[in-house]
Design a protein around this motif. Structure first.
Motif, PDB file in Angstrom:
ATOM      1  N   ALA A  63       0.852  -1.180   0.064  1.00 28.87           N
ATOM      2  CA  ALA A  63      -0.073   0.093   0.043  1.00 28.87           C
ATOM      3  C   ALA A  63       0.816   1.277   0.111  1.00 28.87           C
ATOM      4  CB  ALA A  63      -1.004   0.128   1.235  1.00 28.87           C
ATOM      5  N   ALA A  64       2.013   1.171   0.664  1.00 24.45           N
ATOM      6  CA  ALA A  64       2.879   2.382   0.778  1.00 24.45           C
ATOM      7  C   ALA A  64       3.515   2.607  -0.629  1.00 24.45           C
ATOM      8  CB  ALA A  64       3.965   2.116   1.906  1.00 24.45           C
ATOM      9  N   VAL A 116       7.706  -4.882   6.526  1.00 25.99           N
ATOM     10  CA  VAL A 116       7.062  -3.727   5.878  1.00 25.99           C
ATOM     11  C   VAL A 116       8.030  -2.930   5.144  1.00 25.99           C
ATOM     12  CG1 VAL A 116       5.989  -1.824   6.198  1.00 25.99           C
ATOM     13  CG2 VAL A 116       4.812  -3.989   7.326  1.00 25.99           C
ATOM     14  N   LEU A 117       9.007  -2.637   5.955  1.00 21.37           N
ATOM     15  CA  LEU A 117      10.163  -1.571   5.492  1.00 21.37           C
ATOM     16  C   LEU A 117      11.130  -2.088   4.244  1.00 21.37           C
ATOM     17  CD1 LEU A 117      11.291   0.037   9.230  1.00 21.37           C
ATOM     18  CD2 LEU A 117      10.073   0.919   7.104  1.00 21.37           C
ATOM     19  N   GLY A 123      10.251  -2.919  -3.433  1.00 21.03           N
ATOM     20  CA  GLY A 123       9.405  -2.648  -4.296  1.00 21.03           C
ATOM     21  C   GLY A 123       9.638  -1.336  -5.204  1.00 21.03           C
ATOM     22  N   THR A 124       9.916  -0.344  -4.559  1.00 19.36           N
ATOM     23  CA  THR A 124      10.211   0.796  -4.975  1.00 19.36           C
ATOM     24  C   THR A 124      11.633   0.588  -6.004  1.00 19.36           C
ATOM     25  OG1 THR A 124       9.580   2.213  -3.022  1.00 19.36           O
ATOM     26  CG2 THR A 124      11.201   3.296  -4.509  1.00 19.36           C
ATOM     27  N   GLY A 125      12.415   0.048  -5.630  1.00 22.38           N
ATOM     28  CA  GLY A 125      13.506  -0.328  -6.490  1.00 22.38           C
ATOM     29  C   GLY A 125      12.958  -1.207  -7.849  1.00 22.38           C
ATOM     30  N   LEU A 360       2.198   0.529  -9.169  1.00 17.20           N
ATOM     31  CA  LEU A 360       0.982   0.777  -8.456  1.00 17.20           C
ATOM     32  C   LEU A 360      -0.005  -0.181  -8.745  1.00 17.20           C
ATOM     33  CD1 LEU A 360      -0.988   4.094  -8.407  1.00 17.20           C
ATOM     34  CD2 LEU A 360      -2.199   2.199  -8.762  1.00 17.20           C
ATOM     35  N   ALA A 361      -0.222  -0.596  -9.960  1.00 22.65           N
ATOM     36  CA  ALA A 361      -1.172  -1.961 -10.267  1.00 22.65           C
ATOM     37  C   ALA A 361      -0.658  -3.177  -9.516  1.00 22.65           C
ATOM     38  CB  ALA A 361      -1.034  -2.095 -11.797  1.00 22.65           C
ATOM     39  N   VAL A 362       0.678  -3.514  -9.725  1.00 24.17           N
ATOM     40  CA  VAL A 362       1.471  -4.557  -9.204  1.00 24.17           C
ATOM     41  C   VAL A 362       1.113  -4.685  -7.400  1.00 24.17           C
ATOM     42  CG1 VAL A 362       3.456  -6.027  -8.757  1.00 24.17           C
ATOM     43  CG2 VAL A 362       2.885  -4.949 -11.058  1.00 24.17           C
ATOM     44  N   LYS A 363       1.398  -3.369  -7.109  1.00 25.80           N
ATOM     45  CA  LYS A 363       1.595  -3.240  -5.536  1.00 25.80           C
ATOM     46  C   LYS A 363       0.051  -3.516  -4.994  1.00 25.80           C
ATOM     47  CE  LYS A 363       5.649  -3.387  -5.894  1.00 25.80           C
ATOM     48  NZ  LYS A 363       6.476  -3.904  -7.076  1.00 25.80           N
TER      49      LYS A 363
END
Length: 416
Positions: A63-64, A116-117, A123-125, A360-363
Motif C-alpha cells: 500500500a505504501a 514492511v520496511l 518494491g520501489t527499486g 501501482l497496479a502490481v502493488k
C-alpha cells in the motif's frame, strides 16, 4: 535485427540484468522460501492468525508503494534521477533485511515492521529498474530483453537460496535456529550482485521542466482516455498479479502447512522451481516477440489456472512438484511479459512515471492477493487448499480482461 536500442552495448544490458539477479535474493529467500515459513512456525509459534499477519504486513508495504510509486517515478523523470533513487532504495532494502537477523521467537512486532520496511524499498527499486527497459531494448524486442533480465533474476534467487541452504545444512543446528543468519547472507548477496548495475548502467533521461510530481500525475489522469489500452492492461495486471503474488508470498507456507514439507524439502523445491522459472522467462520472451504480447500473456494465465487445480488437489509430493514447476514456468514468463507490455505502451519521455503506474497496479494486486489467501486460512483455520482455489479466481479474471486490449493501438497512442 539487434535486440538492443541504438548505442546500447551488451555490457550495459548485463549490468541492468544483474539488478534482477541481485534483488531476487530478497524475494526468494525472505518472501518466498525461508522467512515467511519461519515467521509462521517459529516467530509466531503457529498461531491461528500467523499467516494472516504475514500477508497483512506485506499488504501494508505494498500500500505504501502504491501511494508513493507514481510520485517517485514522476520525480525521477523530472530530475533524470532513476539511478540515484535506485541506489537509495537498494540501501534501504539491504539495511532492513540485515536487521531481520534479530527476529527471533516471539519477536512478532519487530519481524512485521522489518518486513514492511524492507519490502517497501524492494518494491520501489523494482519499479525504478524496470523503467530502464525501454531505453535498452529495441521496441520489437522488449519481450526477449525483459525475459533475459527476469531469467537472470531467477538464477540470482537460485544462487542466493543455494548459499543459504548450504549454510543451514552445514551449521549442524535445527533449520529454525539457522534462519536469522540467512538474512545477513541475503543482504550481503544483494549488495555484491547489484554493484555492476551502478557501475555500468547509464542514466539516459534528461531533466524535464515540469510542475510538481502531483500535477504531472493529475495531467496523466486527465489524459487517461488517450492511454486506454495501457489503462486496461494495468487493470488486467491488477487481477492476475494478485494471484502471482499470493503464490510467491505463500509458497513455502503452503508446502509446509498443506503438504507437510520440511524446511529443507521446501528450500530444495524452490531451488528447482527457480531453474524452471528462469527457463520460462528466457524462452518465453522470444515466444512473446514471435506470437504477440496478448497471446503470450493469455497462454501463461491458462497455465496458472491449471497449476491452481493441480496444487489444490495434490495429495502426494510428486503431484505437488509438478504443480510447483508449472508455477515456475508461468511465473517467469508472465511477469517478464507484463513488464515488456508496459514498456511497449508507455510514452518514451515518461518511462519512470508510467512504470510507477505499473508498480501501482502490481502493488495494489499484492495487497488483496495474499491477504485474500490469509483471510481464508484465518476464517477457516488450516484450510490452505481453499486458499489456493480462491487465488485461482484472480487468474480467470485477468484472462477475461486481457481480451479487451489492443497493444498496437496502445503503442500508437504512446508515440503520439
Amino acid at each position: 535485427m539487434s535486440a538492443l536500442a541504438a548505442e546500447v552495448k551488451f555490457r550495459e544490458v548485463w549490468a541492468w540484468s544483474m539488478y534482477d539477479f541481485a534483488n531476487s535474493a530478497y524475494t526468494t529467500v525472505v518472501i518466498t522460501a525461508v522467512f515467511g515459513a519461519y515467521f509462521v512456525s517459529v516467530v509466531a509459534g503457529n498461531a491461528p492468525w500467523a499467516t494472516f499477519a504475514w500477508t497483512a504486513a506485506l499488504s501494508v508495504s505494498y500500500a505504501a508503494i502504491l501511494v508513493t510509486g507514481p510520485l517517485v517515478g514522476a520525480w525521477a523523470d523530472a530530475h533524470a534521477a532513476k539511478k540515484t533513487l535506485l541506489a537509495l532504495s537498494t540501501v534501504g532494502c539491504v539495511f532492513f533485511t540485515a536487521l531481520l537477523y534479530y527476529a527471533g521467537p516471539g519477536a512478532v512486532a519487530l519481524s512485521l515492521a522489518l518486513i514492511v520496511l524492507s519490502n517497501y524499498f524492494f518494491g520501489t527499486g523494482e519499479n525504478l529498474i524496470a523503467a530502464f527497459l525501454p531505453e535498452l531494448a529495441d521496441s520489437r524486442a522488449l519481450g526477449r530483453v525483459s525475459g533475459w533480465g527476469w531469467s537472470f533474476g531467477y538464477l540470482g534467487g537460485l544462487v542466493a537460496l543455494g548459499i543459504c541452504l548450504a549454510y543451514i545444512l552445514s551449521s549442524g543446528r535445527p533449520a529454525g535456529e539457522s534462519v536469522p543468519v540467512t538474512m545477513l547472507i541475503t543482504a550481503a548477496f544483494f549488495v555484491l550482485a547489484a554493484a555492476p548495475t551502478f557501475l555500468f548502467l547509464r542514466e539516459r533521461a534528461v531533466p524535464q521542466r515540469m510542475a510538481s510530481p502531483w500535477k504531472r500525475l493529475l495531467e496523466t489522469a486527465r489524459n487517461a482516455a488517450a492511454y486506454r489500452d495501457l489503462r486496461r492492461f494495468l487493470f488486467c495486471i491488477l487481477f492476475y498479479q494478485a494471484g502471482i503474488t499470493a503464490v510467491i508470498s505463500l509458497a513455502a507456507i503452503y508446502a509446509e502447512q498443506a503438504m507437510k514439507f520440511t524446511t529443507q524439502q521446501t528450500i530444495t523445491l524452490i531451488l528447482v522451481v527457480n531453474i524452471t522459472a528462469a527457463l520460462g522467462a528466457f524462452g518465453f520472451g522470444y515466444l512473446q516477440d514471435a506470437i504477440g504480447h496478448v497471446r503470450a500473456v493469455a497462454l501463461t494465465l491458462v497455465g496458472w489456472i491449471v497449476m491452481v487445480v493441480l496444487a489444490g488437489f495434490s495429495e502426494t509430493a510428486a503431484s505437488f512438484w509438478v504443480a510447483a514447476n508449472l508455477a515456475g514456468l508461468c511465473m517467469g514468463s508472465s511477469q517478464a511479459a507484463g513488464r515488456a507490455i508496459v514498456g511497449y505502451l508507455a510514452p518514451p519521455a515518461r518511462l519512470a512515471e508510467f512504470f510507477g503506474l505499473w508498480g501501482l497496479a502490481v502493488k495494489a494486486a499484492s495487497i488483496f492477493g495474499p491477504i485474500t489467501y490469509g483471510a481464508v486460512t484465518w476464517a477457516i483455520p488450516g484450510n490452505h487448499r481453499l486458499g489456493i482455489f480462491v487465488t485461482g479466481i484472480y487468474f480467470v479474471a485477468g484472462l477475461l480482461l486481457l481480451r479487451t486490449i489492443d497493444v498496437e493501438r496502445g503503442r500508437r497512442a504512446a508515440l503520439a
